[in-house]
Design a protein around this motif. Structure first.
Motif, PDB file in Angstrom:
ATOM      1  N   ASP A  26     -11.922   6.268  -9.504  1.00  0.00           N
ATOM      2  CA  ASP A  26     -13.380   6.235  -9.352  1.00  0.00           C
ATOM      3  C   ASP A  26     -14.071   6.401 -10.697  1.00  0.00           C
ATOM      4  N   ILE A  27     -13.594   7.344 -11.512  1.00  0.00           N
ATOM      5  CA  ILE A  27     -14.188   7.555 -12.838  1.00  0.00           C
ATOM      6  C   ILE A  27     -13.974   6.315 -13.707  1.00  0.00           C
ATOM      7  N   ILE A  47     -21.867   3.429 -16.029  1.00  0.00           N
ATOM      8  CA  ILE A  47     -22.520   4.643 -15.522  1.00  0.00           C
ATOM      9  C   ILE A  47     -22.005   5.876 -16.254  1.00  0.00           C
ATOM     10  N   VAL A  48     -20.739   5.852 -16.627  1.00  0.00           N
ATOM     11  CA  VAL A  48     -20.112   6.949 -17.366  1.00  0.00           C
ATOM     12  C   VAL A  48     -19.645   6.406 -18.710  1.00  0.00           C
ATOM     13  N   ASP A  49     -19.877   7.183 -19.775  1.00  0.00           N
ATOM     14  CA  ASP A  49     -19.425   6.815 -21.114  1.00  0.00           C
ATOM     15  C   ASP A  49     -18.205   7.653 -21.455  1.00  0.00           C
ATOM     16  N   GLN A  50     -17.169   7.032 -21.962  1.00  0.00           N
ATOM     17  CA  GLN A  50     -15.931   7.709 -22.343  1.00  0.00           C
ATOM     18  C   GLN A  50     -15.874   7.818 -23.860  1.00  0.00           C
ATOM     19  N   THR A 106     -27.308   6.272 -20.038  1.00  0.00           N
ATOM     20  CA  THR A 106     -28.723   6.281 -19.628  1.00  0.00           C
ATOM     21  C   THR A 106     -28.827   5.846 -18.168  1.00  0.00           C
ATOM     22  N   LEU A 107     -28.113   4.788 -17.814  1.00  0.00           N
ATOM     23  CA  LEU A 107     -28.103   4.328 -16.423  1.00  0.00           C
ATOM     24  C   LEU A 107     -27.533   5.393 -15.499  1.00  0.00           C
ATOM     25  N   GLY A 108     -26.458   6.048 -15.928  1.00  0.00           N
ATOM     26  CA  GLY A 108     -25.851   7.110 -15.136  1.00  0.00           C
ATOM     27  C   GLY A 108     -26.813   8.260 -14.901  1.00  0.00           C
ATOM     28  N   ASN A 109     -27.575   8.625 -15.928  1.00  0.00           N
ATOM     29  CA  ASN A 109     -28.572   9.687 -15.769  1.00  0.00           C
ATOM     30  C   ASN A 109     -29.672   9.287 -14.803  1.00  0.00           C
ATOM     31  N   GLU A 110     -30.057   8.023 -14.816  1.00  0.00           N
ATOM     32  CA  GLU A 110     -31.072   7.541 -13.871  1.00  0.00           C
ATOM     33  C   GLU A 110     -30.558   7.653 -12.434  1.00  0.00           C
ATOM     34  N   TYR A 111     -29.317   7.241 -12.206  1.00  0.00           N
ATOM     35  CA  TYR A 111     -28.723   7.374 -10.865  1.00  0.00           C
ATOM     36  C   TYR A 111     -28.604   8.848 -10.463  1.00  0.00           C
ATOM     37  N   PHE A 112     -28.159   9.679 -11.398  1.00  0.00           N
ATOM     38  CA  PHE A 112     -28.000  11.112 -11.141  1.00  0.00           C
ATOM     39  C   PHE A 112     -29.319  11.717 -10.678  1.00  0.00           C
ATOM     40  N   SER A 113     -30.387  11.364 -11.365  1.00  0.00           N
ATOM     41  CA  SER A 113     -31.710  11.881 -11.021  1.00  0.00           C
ATOM     42  C   SER A 113     -32.197  11.316  -9.691  1.00  0.00           C
ATOM     43  N   ALA A 114     -32.078  10.008  -9.515  1.00  0.00           N
ATOM     44  CA  ALA A 114     -32.557   9.367  -8.285  1.00  0.00           C
ATOM     45  C   ALA A 114     -31.827   9.880  -7.047  1.00  0.00           C
ATOM     46  N   MET A 115     -30.549  10.185  -7.195  1.00  0.00           N
ATOM     47  CA  MET A 115     -29.752  10.654  -6.059  1.00  0.00           C
ATOM     48  C   MET A 115     -29.815  12.170  -5.902  1.00  0.00           C
ATOM     49  N   GLU A 116     -30.568  12.839  -6.812  1.00  0.00           N
ATOM     50  CA  GLU A 116     -30.742  14.294  -6.775  1.00  0.00           C
ATOM     51  C   GLU A 116     -29.395  15.032  -6.735  1.00  0.00           C
TER      52      GLU A 116
END
Length: 85
Positions: free
Chosen positions: A7-8, A16-19, A39-49
């Motif tokens: 998944d990661i 979504i995740v930077d390695q 940046t995209l991952g942070n947007e999803y993280f915030s939107a999905m609470e």
């Protein structure tokens, strides 16, 4: 554990995740201490609470990602240390 690593790996490939700009050839190349949200991952993280998830629910996942002696050293010659707190 293998499903979590896959998944990661998929999240890295989706941007979504930077390695830490390390190219991943497979899920076995994941270094938990080196990844972060894009940046995209942070947007999803915030939107999905996702920050509302109780820490007790996250700890078992963290424990699975912690370094174990059987893992050996990574390609940098250091121990993979799991997710930073």
């Amino acid at each position: 554990m293998e499903l979590l690593k896959q998944d990661i790996f998929d999240l890295v490939n989706l941007g979504i995740v930077d390695q830490a700009n390390i190219m991943l050839g497979s899920r076995h190349d994941i270094i938990p201490a080196e990844f972060s949200l894009t940046t995209l991952g942070n947007e999803y993280f915030s939107a999905m609470e996702l920050s509302s998830i109780p820490k007790n629910d996250i700890e078992p996942i963290y424990d699975e990602l912690k370094y174990r002696d059987i893992f050996g050293l990574n390609e940098k010659g250091t121990k993979n240390v799991g997710i930073p707190h």
